[in-house]
Design a protein around this motif. Structure first.
Motif, PDB file in Angstrom:
ATOM      1  N   ILE A  10       0.872  -1.180   0.000  1.00 38.72           N
ATOM      2  CA  ILE A  10       0.000   0.000   0.000  1.00 38.72           C
ATOM      3  C   ILE A  10       0.908   1.229   0.000  1.00 38.72           C
ATOM      4  N   ASP A  11       0.598   2.177  -0.864  1.00 36.57           N
ATOM      5  CA  ASP A  11       1.512   3.295  -1.104  1.00 36.57           C
ATOM      6  C   ASP A  11       1.392   4.391  -0.049  1.00 36.57           C
ATOM      7  N   TYR A  12       2.539   4.949   0.296  1.00 33.81           N
ATOM      8  CA  TYR A  12       2.533   6.131   1.156  1.00 33.81           C
ATOM      9  C   TYR A  12       1.894   7.290   0.404  1.00 33.81           C
ATOM     10  N   HIS A  18       4.177   7.549  -9.024  1.00 33.99           N
ATOM     11  CA  HIS A  18       5.164   7.598 -10.103  1.00 33.99           C
ATOM     12  C   HIS A  18       5.317   6.216 -10.745  1.00 33.99           C
ATOM     13  N   GLY A  20       7.360   3.788 -10.403  1.00 30.33           N
ATOM     14  CA  GLY A  20       7.586   2.644  -9.512  1.00 30.33           C
ATOM     15  C   GLY A  20       6.271   2.101  -8.975  1.00 30.33           C
ATOM     16  N   HIS A  21       5.393   3.008  -8.544  1.00 36.57           N
ATOM     17  CA  HIS A  21       4.079   2.576  -8.059  1.00 36.57           C
ATOM     18  C   HIS A  21       3.298   1.918  -9.202  1.00 36.57           C
ATOM     19  N   GLU A  24       4.424  -1.732  -9.998  1.00 38.36           N
ATOM     20  CA  GLU A  24       3.951  -2.760  -9.056  1.00 38.36           C
ATOM     21  C   GLU A  24       2.487  -3.110  -9.309  1.00 38.36           C
ATOM     22  N   ASP A  49      -1.393   3.781   2.348  1.00 37.34           N
ATOM     23  CA  ASP A  49      -0.844   3.730   3.709  1.00 37.34           C
ATOM     24  C   ASP A  49      -0.823   5.177   4.206  1.00 37.34           C
ATOM     25  N   TYR A 234      -3.351  -6.200   4.768  1.00 36.05           N
ATOM     26  CA  TYR A 234      -3.567  -7.403   3.958  1.00 36.05           C
ATOM     27  C   TYR A 234      -4.624  -8.302   4.595  1.00 36.05           C
ATOM     28  N   GLY A 253       8.218  -4.318  -3.342  1.00 36.35           N
ATOM     29  CA  GLY A 253       9.539  -3.939  -3.847  1.00 36.35           C
ATOM     30  C   GLY A 253      10.624  -4.403  -2.883  1.00 36.35           C
ATOM     31  N   ASP A 255      12.896  -2.962  -1.362  1.00 39.30           N
ATOM     32  CA  ASP A 255      13.228  -2.105  -0.216  1.00 39.30           C
ATOM     33  C   ASP A 255      12.405  -2.419   1.030  1.00 39.30           C
ATOM     34  N   HIS A 283       9.926  -7.583  -6.261  1.00 36.13           N
ATOM     35  CA  HIS A 283      10.422  -7.040  -7.529  1.00 36.13           C
ATOM     36  C   HIS A 283      11.526  -6.031  -7.278  1.00 36.13           C
ATOM     37  N   TRP A 285      13.794  -2.448  -8.621  1.00 37.96           N
ATOM     38  CA  TRP A 285      13.461  -1.022  -8.743  1.00 37.96           C
ATOM     39  C   TRP A 285      13.745  -0.472 -10.123  1.00 37.96           C
ATOM     40  N   TRP A 286      12.931   0.463 -10.528  1.00 36.76           N
ATOM     41  CA  TRP A 286      13.171   1.212 -11.761  1.00 36.76           C
ATOM     42  C   TRP A 286      14.005   2.446 -11.429  1.00 36.76           C
TER      43      TRP A 286
HETATM   44  N1  MSP Z   1       3.780   2.205   2.547  1.00 42.39           N
HETATM   45  C1  MSP Z   1       4.897   1.359   2.370  1.00 42.39           C
HETATM   46  C2  MSP Z   1       4.479  -0.074   2.076  1.00 42.39           C
HETATM   47  C3  MSP Z   1       3.579  -0.683   3.093  1.00 42.39           C
HETATM   48  S1  MSP Z   1       3.094  -2.288   2.617  1.00 42.39           S
HETATM   49  C4  MSP Z   1       2.309  -2.944   3.952  1.00 42.39           C
HETATM   50  C5  MSP Z   1       5.734   1.867   1.189  1.00 42.39           C
HETATM   51  N2  MSP Z   1       5.138   2.720   0.333  1.00 42.39           N
HETATM   52  S2  MSP Z   1       5.874   3.366  -0.942  1.00 42.39           S
HETATM   53  O1  MSP Z   1       4.894   4.239  -1.537  1.00 42.39           O
HETATM   54  O2  MSP Z   1       7.120   3.948  -0.572  1.00 42.39           O
HETATM   55  O3  MSP Z   1       6.179   2.203  -1.924  1.00 42.39           O
HETATM   56  C6  MSP Z   1       5.143   1.380  -2.406  1.00 42.39           C
HETATM   57  C7  MSP Z   1       5.705   0.292  -3.323  1.00 42.39           C
HETATM   58  O4  MSP Z   1       6.253   0.922  -4.488  1.00 42.39           O
HETATM   59  C8  MSP Z   1       6.832  -0.515  -2.673  1.00 42.39           C
HETATM   60  O5  MSP Z   1       6.666  -1.892  -2.924  1.00 42.39           O
HETATM   61  C9  MSP Z   1       8.065   0.004  -3.356  1.00 42.39           C
HETATM   62  O6  MSP Z   1       9.092  -0.943  -3.465  1.00 42.39           O
HETATM   63  C10 MSP Z   1       7.523   0.369  -4.735  1.00 42.39           C
HETATM   64  N3  MSP Z   1       8.387   1.333  -5.394  1.00 42.39           N
HETATM   65  C11 MSP Z   1       8.640   2.620  -5.019  1.00 42.39           C
HETATM   66  N4  MSP Z   1       9.554   3.138  -5.874  1.00 42.39           N
HETATM   67  C12 MSP Z   1       9.920   2.197  -6.796  1.00 42.39           C
HETATM   68  C13 MSP Z   1      10.727   2.195  -7.956  1.00 42.39           C
HETATM   69  N5  MSP Z   1      11.456   3.222  -8.309  1.00 42.39           N
HETATM   70  N6  MSP Z   1      10.707   1.077  -8.719  1.00 42.39           N
HETATM   71  C14 MSP Z   1       9.902   0.000  -8.428  1.00 42.39           C
HETATM   72  N7  MSP Z   1       9.138  -0.022  -7.359  1.00 42.39           N
HETATM   73  C15 MSP Z   1       9.239   0.996  -6.445  1.00 42.39           C
HETATM   74  O7  MSP Z   1       6.860   1.437   1.055  1.00 42.39           O
END
Ligand code: MSP
Length: 508
Positions: A10-12, A18, A20-21, A24, A49, A234, A253, A255, A283, A285-286
């Protein structure tokens, strides 16, 4: 029907979505669509998130309430989904009541079981950033970077979750389930990490410092901090839907594998007596033009720019074709254009154009029944059998980039077949043998196109639908049955033309 529950991270919500999001979501969507095609009852969850220090700060900086702020940004993430043609079944926000309720329930259960205790927490605290710092935040000379302002060592009373007592159990679990993490070498990294002793996990922040969070059910002076809240999504999303938990895959991802998903989450669930997810799919990272993506440096790719200019399936295709799941990849406009032009416009687009064009010119717009086939046709059919036989296991093993390469190999071979048969020459001959071969070639190219589209359905659903429409064809309900070379198109009325991938402006 077998249920297949798959999730994304879940994305912050402290920034806009962007590439990366987007990646996924697309990767998870391809898996979800593929599993549906294979007959599973899929449940696909994504979301946002929304608690924590950063959100509280971002909202303050804009002078609005945190709730208003998260509503806005979460809305942007939600809007990304239809833009990418994502087939999620649910979207969870950690600020929703259904989530908060479950988080509090689980915290209470762990507290009652004696898994959570109160202790002093000592650490370096930045008042400007309102956060505890870690050793890795220090500069090489040991000082703290300017952005943290004044840093003081403070002691604070907080709640801790007994992580350490489960370390051995986790090592043992991973040893017994060597397919828990894909790719496998990541599991080795986790075992390596677990050679060092784990600390218990601090799971709270005093409310006077962090207001924007879920209050602890057993002590309202605290909110729960970050991972305890986020990971539970989840489970909370399906807590009252029987038959889905445990998840089949958490797609994340690299990280956020260590420690949250590989250590905290399995231990939390185990301590609660809940089943563990079956697997984690990690996965890479881009980067963009070789550099980590960041707004400040300007190499921040907004997915909508590409879907707007080239169409959603061009972006989906590129992301899946370019990235070997698990590894990192680099995004450049130049490489995007290479694949767009040569693979989509020239190769695939051409097959569509020629099939429609030839069928209209030489078949009156109707796909004829094939006449006798010769070795040339048999070779193409044999290649199809081989391709289909390879692609399904590749998809089952997440090797989508290779699956696409093979499928496009079949498209290339079909174009070569058309060159060889040259229906435009056969069409000029009145010889019955040539006329029969013309019908065979028209039927063959149309059938090959239908099959290639069926195989591409999970990656390019909109394109596949358009192709079926111009072929005058409605696929049956069982995907696997669509993959058999046959006579399904005989008598179908095809459309005049379809421009799938218009030529873009030259590379900038
Ligand atoms: N909120 C946490 C995840 C909580 S899961 C219970 C978080 N959020 S995030 O917005 O930073 O990242 C969300 C997802 O996007 C992560 O799986 C992260 O790895 C992925 N990506 C963020 N930037 C990325 C790239 N540049 N390339 C590929 N995926 C990337 O972490």
């Amino acid at each position: 029907m077998k249920s297949f529950y798959i999730t994304t991270a879940i994305d912050y919500v402290n920034g806009s979505p962007h590439l990366g999001h987007a990646y996924e979501k697309v990767l998870t969507d391809v898996i979800a669509r593929f599993r549906r095609q294979m007959g599973d009852r899929v449940h696909f969850l994504t979301g946002t998130d929304e608690h924590g220090q950063k959100v509280q700060q971002s909202a303050r900086a804009r002078g609005i309430a945190p709730q208003q702020y998260v509503d806005e940004v979460s809305g942007e993430f939600r809007a990304l989904l239809p833009q990418l043609n994502i087939s999620n079944d649910d979207f969870i926000r950690t600020t929703e009541e259904r989530h908060k309720r479950v988080v509090r329930q689980l915290l209470q259960q762990l507290f009652d079981k004696g898994e959570i205790y109160l202790a002093e927490y000592k650490g370096f605290y930045s008042t400007r950033q309102e956060q505890f710092l870690q050793e890795k935040d220090r500069q090489p000379d040991g000082s703290w970077p300017e952005i943290f302002g004044e840093v003081t060592e403070i002691t604070e009373t907080n709640y801790f979750f007994k992580l350490q007592r489960y370390q051995e159990w986790l090592v043992d679990f991973l040893a017994k389930h060597d397919d828990f993490i894909f790719p496998r070498y990541r599991q080795k990294q986790v075992l390596e990490f677990l050679k060092e002793p784990l600390n218990d996990l601090c799971i709270s922040r005093p409310r006077e410092r962090l207001e924007w969070g879920i209050p602890l059910p057993f002590d309202e002076k605290y909110v729960t901090y970050v991972w305890f809240d986020a990971l539970v999504n989840y489970y909370s999303a399906v807590a009252d839907r029987p038959g889905f938990w445990p998840a089949d895959f958490h797609v994340i991802g690299k990280d956020i594998l260590l420690p949250p998903h590989a250590v905290y989450w399995p231990i939390m669930l185990h301590a609660l007596g809940l089943p563990l997810p079956k697997a984690l799919l990690v996965h890479g990272w881009w980067s963009v033009n070789g550099v980590k993506m960041s707004k400040s440096t300007g190499n921040f790719i907004v997915p909508g720019d590409y879907t707007g200019e080239f169409g959603v399936d061009a972006l989906r295709y590129f992301l899946v074709r370019e990235m070997n799941v698990g590894q990192d990849s680099d995004f450049t406009r130049a490489q995007f254009l290479v694949r767009y032009n040569s693979e989509l416009a020239n190769n695939f687009g051409n097959l569509v154009n020629r099939t429609l064009n030839m069928t209209n010119r030489f078949g009156g717009g109707i796909v004829p029944a094939a006449g006798p086939t010769e070795e040339t046709e048999q070779e193409l059919q044999a290649l199809w059998e081989k391709t289909r036989g390879e692609v399904i296991p590749l998809c089952e093993g997440f090797q989508f980039h290779t699956a696409l390469e093979k499928t496009f190999g079949f498209i290339t071979a079909t174009n070569a077949y058309i060159e060889k048969r040259a229906p435009w020459k056969l069409g000029k001959s009145a010889e019955p043998k040539d006329q029969a071969l013309l019908r065979t070639s028209l039927a063959t190219m149309a059938e090959a196109l239908r099959l290639a589209a069926a195989l591409l359905q999970a990656v390019m659903p909109a394109t596949t639908e358009k192709i079926n429409a111009v072929l005058g064809y409605t696929p049956g309900p069982v995907w696997r049955e669509e993959l058999t070379w046959g006579t399904k198109l005989t008598g179908a009325k095809v459309a005049e033309a379809l421009v799938l991938f218009p030529r873009p402006a030259p590379a900038k």
